[in-house]
Every structure is written in structure tokens, then in C-alpha cells.
Design a protein around this motif. Structure first.
Motif, PDB file in Angstrom:
ATOM      1  N   UNK A 138       0.509  -1.515   0.196  1.00  0.00           N
ATOM      2  CA  UNK A 138       0.190  -0.175  -0.390  1.00  0.00           C
ATOM      3  C   UNK A 138       0.936   1.237  -0.368  1.00  0.00           C
ATOM      4  N   UNK A 139       2.290   1.334  -0.236  1.00  0.00           N
ATOM      5  CA  UNK A 139       2.671   3.056  -0.570  1.00  0.00           C
ATOM      6  C   UNK A 139       2.954   3.115  -2.203  1.00  0.00           C
ATOM      7  N   UNK A 186       1.241  10.004   4.711  1.00  0.00           N
ATOM      8  CA  UNK A 186      -0.113   9.048   4.845  1.00  0.00           C
ATOM      9  C   UNK A 186      -1.690   9.217   3.738  1.00  0.00           C
ATOM     10  N   UNK A 191      13.415   2.152   7.397  1.00  0.00           N
ATOM     11  CA  UNK A 191      12.413   1.278   9.391  1.00  0.00           C
ATOM     12  C   UNK A 191      10.798   1.888   9.503  1.00  0.00           C
ATOM     13  N   UNK A 192      11.014   3.803   8.985  1.00  0.00           N
ATOM     14  CA  UNK A 192      10.055   4.262   9.070  1.00  0.00           C
ATOM     15  C   UNK A 192       8.207   3.276   8.258  1.00  0.00           C
ATOM     16  N   UNK A 193       9.014   2.489   7.240  1.00  0.00           N
ATOM     17  CA  UNK A 193       7.097   2.218   6.453  1.00  0.00           C
ATOM     18  C   UNK A 193       7.526   1.230   7.640  1.00  0.00           C
ATOM     19  N   UNK A 215       4.757   2.622  10.010  1.00  0.00           N
ATOM     20  CA  UNK A 215       3.592   1.984   9.262  1.00  0.00           C
ATOM     21  C   UNK A 215       3.039   1.276   8.445  1.00  0.00           C
ATOM     22  N   UNK A 216       3.457   0.385   7.790  1.00  0.00           N
ATOM     23  CA  UNK A 216       2.337  -0.854   7.576  1.00  0.00           C
ATOM     24  C   UNK A 216       3.175  -1.707   7.816  1.00  0.00           C
ATOM     25  N   UNK A 232      16.652   6.368  11.931  1.00  0.00           N
ATOM     26  CA  UNK A 232      16.537   6.911  12.575  1.00  0.00           C
ATOM     27  C   UNK A 232      14.398   6.763  13.030  1.00  0.00           C
ATOM     28  N   UNK A 250      10.604   6.497  12.881  1.00  0.00           N
ATOM     29  CA  UNK A 250       8.862   7.163  12.540  1.00  0.00           C
ATOM     30  C   UNK A 250       9.070   8.571  12.950  1.00  0.00           C
ATOM     31  N   UNK A 253      -3.205   5.651  -0.251  1.00  0.00           N
ATOM     32  CA  UNK A 253      -2.047   4.758   0.301  1.00  0.00           C
ATOM     33  C   UNK A 253      -0.345   5.997   0.665  1.00  0.00           C
ATOM     34  N   UNK A 254       0.392   5.077   1.166  1.00  0.00           N
ATOM     35  CA  UNK A 254       0.856   6.173   1.478  1.00  0.00           C
ATOM     36  C   UNK A 254       2.315   6.438   0.698  1.00  0.00           C
ATOM     37  N   UNK A 255       2.506   7.516   0.397  1.00  0.00           N
ATOM     38  CA  UNK A 255       3.357   8.054  -0.782  1.00  0.00           C
ATOM     39  C   UNK A 255       4.621   8.439   0.305  1.00  0.00           C
TER      40      UNK A 255
END
Lengths: 299, 89
Positions: free
Chosen positions: A12-13, A80, A99-101, A104-105, B24, B26, B79-81
Motif C-alpha cells: 500500500x505504498x 499518509x 525502518x519508517x515503513x 507505518x505498514x 532514525x 519514524x 495509500x502511503x506515498x
């Protein structure tokens, strides 16, 4: 970055590269595009050398997106599903992005490795001689200045690109040193035909302005063809000048496939003000030229 | 394989799409490595770029065929972008 896209697009990105003004002109011979068509050619070249599956977008030639992103060279946003910023960073960081994703997902069970993607790794190489014309040694602290090609006056591509830089004295006080470089655009696969004649330029010097080398001719080169830049340093006193200076350039454009060799005259306006979207070839705290522009060691 | 990976990363870095090995958290929203002082570029970036929780400005750029693309339209799809700025060099 490619591996992150492969793993997270199904989760979903959406991923986009946004093409911007060159951060390091002259590296690998690439030079600044003068119109949108050429910026899109850069994207095609980037697709070729990177083999990326990420969707490419291009900033407008007004560089509106580059302005939004504070003129940074390689910054990144994560948004988002409602289009709100959740992460922003000055420098793209695939490790941090993954790491961020994950946060998030969710994490992927078997992350893709770069070696799994079989990405290409070879840039375009010049077809003719390089390194036959000595490079100009630039003064320190030069900055790109605004160069506007007269796109309306010709249907011929700008096979040769102008790069112009000014020292702080010229930018701040109106009197100092200007670098003027004529660089072949590698995306057109052209070369200097040294048997047909050198590049010539002529500034229309306004009243009240003095300029050494306001007209110039490229050097005589024994090699019948080469792809080196033709470069000049000018001393300019344009104190008080508020307008751009007109420049006319003449050269023979000859393609590497030897299908054409045509005379070309193209016009520009040179603004004695910093190009905030342009970059210099120098880098680092010592302000030394990068990537082959340093003089060879002596002794 | 390690040498090819290293050369690929070096090449990607040289092309302006840099792989920096600094993690780092999120949402931290900062671009420098953990523990590093912000540069002038970082400070300008944080001052100018849309902040955490903000939407993008309503502007359009183009796709790789030159067709207009509205930045809000492509980033509000449910969706995330990820948007990454870059260039050949």
C-alpha cells in the motif's frame, strides 16, 4: 531504494522519484537541460542507468517543487493516505525509509536485497577523445549564475550547454571573475569537429560595462574530434548593471554516428545573479574541484 | 557479491540517489544522522518544507511524458506515498 519499493508497493505504498536540477553538473559529463524536453531526456537516461521501477516525475522548468523542498538535492517525504506529511528528511535514506515503513505498514518477512534486482551499473561513455584540452582552474567560491537560452530563436537542440559561474566579488559588487564553459550534452551524442572549426562566442557588452575576452574562440586541437569542454575566464566590471548580458555562440554540431555536422548559432542571456537552482562542481570544506577537476599532483 | 553491492551503492551515490546508512525513528522528521548537528541546509529544509501533519501545496509538476500531475491528487489516494527528489548527478 529499489528494494524498499519492491517490498512495500504491495503493502500500500506508492513511490515517486521527482527529477530536479542537477546537483553536480559535469559529473559523468551530464549538463543542465535547457527545456522540459531535455529534462525528460534526463529521466530516460536515469531509467537506463538505474534500471529503476519507481515512477518518475519531473519538476517544471520553473522548479516549483525544488522550491517547495527548499532547493535540497536529495530530500524525501513520506505522506499518509490522506496526503499529510509523516516523515520528512533532508537526505534520502533507504535504510531509514525501510525502518519508517515498517512502523507505518508493517515489516516484510523476506526483505529484497539489491543483488536480487540485477540493476545496471554503467553510465554513458563519450565516443570520442576526452582529456585532450586542458581544463581551466577555477578561482575558489564560484557560484552558478543564471543562464537563459533563447529557446524561441531556434528549433535546433542546444547540443552545447553553457555553464556560467561568478566569484563572490562579481556577485556582490558587480566586478570580478566570470567562468564561461561550453559543454557538450552527452545525451545528444555529439562531439567537437576540430577540423570544421572551433566554438566562437561574443558578448554584446552594454555601455558602462567592461569585459576582458568579451569575444573568444576555442583552442586549436590536433585531435580531429573530442568531447572536452571549452572554457574561458573573463574579468567583468558591470557595477550597477541591472540587466542581463546577451551572448551569441557559434559552433559546429557533429553527431557521433557521423550523420550530420551542422553550423549552429544560438543565443543566451547571462544574468549576473546567483542561480539558486544551479550548483557548482566544487564541493567540500576546502572548496576544491571534485571529480577530475583537480590539477595533477606535482613533484 | 559484496564488491558489486559496494560498487552499486557507490554508483547510486554518485548519481545523486544516496544510500546513507543512518537509521532514525519514524516521524522524527530530521534529516541528519542521529546525534549530528543540523546543517544550514537542514535548518532551511525544516523552515520551508511542509511540516509533520501538513498537506503538500496545491501545485502541479509533470510525469515522464510531460503530462501535468497534481501533487495533492497523487498523494491522497488512500495509500502511503514516498516522494524522493533527485537527479542524474
Amino acid at each position: 531504494m529499489e528494494t524498499v519499493k519492491v517490498d512495500y508497493a504491495p503493502k500500500g505504498v506508492d513511490f515517486y522519484y521527482i527529477y530536479k536540477p542537477l546537483a553536480h553538473p559535469e559529473f559523468n559529463n551530464y549538463v543542465v537541460p535547457v527545456n522540459l524536453e531535455e529534462r525528460l531526456m534526463h529521466i530516460e537516461e536515469a531509467k537506463r542507468v538505474l534500471g529503476s521501477s519507481i515512477t518518475w516525475l519531473a519538476d517544471t522548468m520553473d522548479n516549483v517543487w525544488h522550491d517547495v523542498m527548499a532547493n535540497t538535492p536529495n530530500s524525501e517525504l513520506i505522506l499518509d493516505p490522506e496526503g499529510r506529511v509523516v516523515v520528512r528528511r533532508t537526505w534520502s535514506d533507504p535504510v531509514a525509509l525501510r525502518h519508517d515503513l515498517e512502523g507505518l505498514v508493517g515489516a516484510v518477512d523476506h526483505p529484497t536485497a539489491i543483488a536480487d534486482l540485477h540493476l545496471p551499473a554503467q553510465p554513458r561513455m563519450p565516443a570520442v577523445a576526452k582529456g585532450v584540452v586542458p581544463r581551466v582552474e577555477l578561482p575558489p567560491n564560484m557560484a552558478s549564475i543564471q543562464v537563459d537560452p533563447d529557446l524561441e530563436s531556434t528549433d535546433i537542440p542546444f547540443y552545447v550547454k553553457i555553464r556560467a559561474e561568478a566569484d563572490p566579488a562579481l556577485l556582490q559588487n558587480g566586478a570580478g571573475t566570470m567562468y564561461l564553459g561550453f559543454h557538450l550534452d552527452p545525451l545528444y551524442s555529439v562531439h567537437w569537429n576540430n577540423e570544421a572549426g572551433p566554438v566562437r562566442y561574443n558578448f554584446s557588452v552594454p555601455d558602462g560595462v567592461t569585459m576582458t575576452n568579451s569575444s573568444g574562440v576555442g583552442p586549436d586541437v590536433e585531435e580531429p574530434a573530442d568531447a572536452d569542454p571549452r572554457e574561458f575566464l573573463l574579468q567583468v566590471d558591470a557595477t550597477g548593471l541591472q540587466e542581463p548580458i546577451d551572448l551569441e555562440v557559434f559552433y559546429f554540431a557533429c553527431d557521433d554516428a557521423l550523420t550530420f555536422c551542422i553550423p549552429v548559432t544560438q543565443n543566451y542571456q547571462i544574468h549576473l545573479e546567483r542561480d539558486n537552482h544551479g550548483r557548482t562542481i566544487r564541493t567540500g570544506a576546502d572548496n576544491q574541484p571534485m571529480l577530475g577537476r583537480r590539477p595533477p599532483p606535482t613533484g | 557479491m559484496i564488491r558489486r553491492l559496494s560498487s552499486l551503492i557507490t554508483f547510486a551515490a554518485a548519481l545523486g540517489f544516496v544510500a546513507v546508512a543512518s537509521a532514525q525513528a519514524p516521524g522524527m522528521g530530521m534529516g541528519m544522522a542521529a546525534g549530528g548537528a543540523p546543517t544550514a541546509m537542514d535548518t532551511r529544509f525544516m523552515d520551508i518544507v511542509p511540516g509533520i501533519g501538513e498537506q503538500l501545496p496545491d501545485i502541479s509538476i509533470v510525469d515522464d511524458h510531460g503530462n501535468p500531475v497534481n501533487m495533492r491528487d497523487i498523494t491522497t489516494t488512500g495509500r502511503y506515498t514516498v516522494l524522493t527528489l533527485g537527479c542524474l548527478t
